[in-house]
Write an enzyme that holds these catalytic residues in place. Sequence first.
Site, mmCIF file in Angstrom:
data_model
loop_
_atom_site.group_PDB
_atom_site.id
_atom_site.type_symbol
_atom_site.label_atom_id
_atom_site.label_comp_id
_atom_site.label_asym_id
_atom_site.label_seq_id
_atom_site.Cartn_x
_atom_site.Cartn_y
_atom_site.Cartn_z
ATOM 1 N N SER B 321 12.931 -59.382 -68.591
ATOM 2 C CA SER B 321 12.314 -58.640 -69.684
ATOM 3 C C SER B 321 10.838 -58.604 -69.319
ATOM 4 C CB SER B 321 12.522 -59.330 -71.031
ATOM 5 O OG SER B 321 11.767 -58.644 -72.028
ATOM 6 N N TYR B 384 -2.052 -61.461 -76.229
ATOM 7 C CA TYR B 384 -1.488 -60.119 -76.315
ATOM 8 C C TYR B 384 -2.471 -59.195 -76.986
ATOM 9 C CZ TYR B 384 3.324 -59.807 -74.805
ATOM 10 O OH TYR B 384 4.461 -59.701 -74.069
#
Lengths: 388, 384
Positions: B321, B384
Site C-alpha cells: 500500500s 502527513y
Amino acid sequence: MAMASAKLNTLSSQWIGHNSFSPRRGSSPRRLSLPIRASSYQHELVQTAKSIASPGRGILAIDESNATCGKRLASIGLDNTEVNRQAYRQLLLTTPGLGDYISGAILFEETLYQSTTDGKKFVDCLRGENIVPGIKVDKGLVPLPGSNHESWCQGLDGLASRSAEYYKQGARFAKWRTVVSIPCGPSALAVTEAAWGLARYAAISQDNGLVPIVEPEILLDGDHSIERTLEVAEKVWAEVFSYLAENNVIFEGILLKPSMVTPGAEHKEKASPETIAKYTLTMLRRRVPPAVPGIMFLSGGQSEVEATLNLNAMNQSPNPWHVSFSYARALQNSVLKTWKGHPENVEAAQKALLVRAKANSLAQLGKYSAEGESEEASKGMFVKGYTY
Amino acid sequence: MKALTGLFWSGKNKRTCFSSWIEKGSMSSFKSKYQDELIANATYIGSPGKGILAADESTGTIGKRLASINVENVETNRRILRELLFTAPGCMECLSGVILFEETLYQSTAAGVPFVDILKKGGVLPGIKVDKGTVELAGTNGETTTQGLDDLAQRCKKYYDAGARFAKWRAVLKIGPNEPSPLAIHENANGLARYAAICQENGLVPIVEPEILSDGAHDILKCADVTERVLAACYKALNDHHVLLEGTLLKPNMVTPGSDSARVGPEVIAEHTVRALLRTVPPAVPAIVFLSGGQSEEEATVNLNSMNALQGKKPWSLTFSYGRALQQSTLKAWAGKDENIPKAQAALFVRCKANSQATLGTYKGDANLGDGASESLHVKDYKY
C-alpha cells in the site's frame, strides 16, 4: 538467570513517569534495550515444540494426580497403591511402537521418577521411542475469592526451582491446567486470573528449559450454545496471548491445549464434527498467531470416537499450525477396560492403546474413518462437575 | 468482472466460507449487516499480483509534492495529477485498491467521468482516508494520538454512498529511549480499534495502520521488538472491540534498522518482518498491505519481493500500500506538463508492475529505473 544482572529493561518495565532513571553525569549506563527472552534455552525450546508438533503424532496425557489415578484404578477394581499406579503407567509407556503415533507424554511428578519393574527409567523408555517426556507442574484448582464460585490454578511458588529439577530429570515440556466456567459467567476476574497465571507459568517454564503447554480449559458443563462457547473462547485466548506477549514468552516455543468449541454438555442440540471443526478453526484463526507451532486439543469428556472424529474434521485442509491431540481419557478408556489389572491382559491392553493412538494419528492427518470402532469407544465420558 | 460487480452492488457475495454460518448468531464479533461484503472486499484486496496505491495525501501534503515539481497547489492541478494516476494504462490490473483523500472521492476526469467509476470499471476498490491527523499526547516526549472519531459513523456512511469500500486511519508511534510509551501504545491501539468497529458498522473495510517511524539510530532487533509489542496491543484492542478480523487489513511498517543506522539486506528485513507478523497477526486477517515509509521505490519493491520469496508459513497475503514509493518517479516525469503525461503514466506502470511481481516473489530487479527510483524518500519526523 534474569536476576543476576540488574540491567534495566526499558521496554518491559512500565516506566512511571518520564525520567525515573537519571543517569549519573559522565557515565552512560549500558541499558539492555531488549527484553531477555528465555535465556539460553531458546533454541532447544523451539526444537522440542517442533518435535512434539510433528505430523501424524500427538500427546498421551497420563498426568493424573494420585487421587485421580485412584479413580481410574477403582473403576476396574484396583486399589490406589504406588505399585498399581506404577504397573499401569508401565503398561502404557512400554507399548512397542507407541512413538509412531505419540510425540509427547505428560507425566505426574511421581511417574517422572519411576522406573519399570526391570529398573529402566520411564523417561528413558520414552526417549527410546522419540517421545518427549513432559510434566504437570500446576498444583491444582482452588476457589477464587470474590468470583462467582469460580476457580483459579495454583503453582507459581517455587515453580522455577521445580522446573529446573524436572528438566534435570529429563522432562522437556510442562503443563498447567486452569479452567473457565461458562455457567458461572465467566467473570472478567476469573478470565484475567486464568490468563495471567498461564502467562507467568509459561515465562518461568521457558526460563528453565521446559516448553509450556498453555491450557485454559473452557469446561463442557452447561447448557450454552456453541456460539456462546465461541464468544468466551475468543475472549479467553485474546487475554492469554496478550499476557503471554507481556511476559516476553517466545511463541515459537509454546504449545496450546485448548478445548474444542462445542455446545455445552446439556445443550439441547448436539453439534456435528464438521460444525465443531468450523467453529473451532474460526476461533483459532482469529486468535492464534502462526508462530505457535502446535495446538494439541484436550478431549474434556468427549467419547474416544467423538474426540477422534472432531480432530479429523479439523484436519481436512492445511492449517497454519499443527492441529493435534493431547488426550487422557480419550486414549486410556479402552486400555483400562481391557487390562482390568490382570498381567495376562497387558499385551491386549497395549494393543488397545495403539488402536486409539493410531486412530488419532490418522485424524491428525485428516484420514480417519470411524468404521469398525467398538461400542465402548463411542461411550461418552462426560462427568458433570468433573474435577481432576 | 462478474465477481466484482457483486462486490460493489450487493452484500450477497457467497464466495467466502465464513459468511453464511456466522450469520446464525455469533456474537463474538458484532454482526454487521455488511459482514459478507467486508470479508469479500478485504480478501479481494489481498489478491495475488495486486496491491494498493495510496493517493490519499491531504491538501497540505500534496501541496508539498506539487511544490517539489514547481506546480501550484490548486484543485485543478490536484485533479490533473490524480487523473494521470487513475487512467495510466496497465496500472489497474496491478491494483486492487486506491486510497483517496475526501476531495478526490468526489472529483471526475476532465471528460466528466467520476474517478470512483473509473476505478470500479478497472476492478479497483476505492478507499478513503478518514482520520483527521495526529496531535501530541500531553506528558509524553512528543508522542501522538490520531484524531477523527467524532462523527466518523456519519462520514463513513457518506463515503460508502459515494462508492468507497475501505478506509484508512494512520496511527503513528516512534522509537526512542522511553518510546513508544505504554500510554502511546494503548491510546493508538484503542483509537484504531474504535475506528475499525465504526467502519465495519458502515460497510467499509478498515485498514489498521500502526506506523512505527524508522527515525532513529536503533538496530533492527529493536524495531522488531517494538513492532511485536505494538501489533500485539493492536490485536488485543481489535479483539476487545469485537472487530471482525476477516474483514480488516493491516498496514504495518516493515521491520528495518533505524534511518540513522547501518543498512541491512532485503533478506534480513524480510526475515525479521515476517517473524514479527507470525508472532502477532492471526491468520483470520486476509492481507497485510505494507507501508513504504521513507524507502525508495526500488527498495520498497525489493523488500516486498524478498518477503514473498521466503519459504515458510505465511497465512495472509503480503502486498503493498504505497504512496511515495509508487508515485515518486511519476511525479518527476510529469513535472506539471501535459506533454509529459504519457511518460509519467509509463513510469507509474513500471512501478505498479514491479510491485505486482513482488507480491508473487518473482520480481527480478529489472524494472526500468525511472529518475529517482532509488532515491530515499525518508523525511525525518515525517508528518502527513
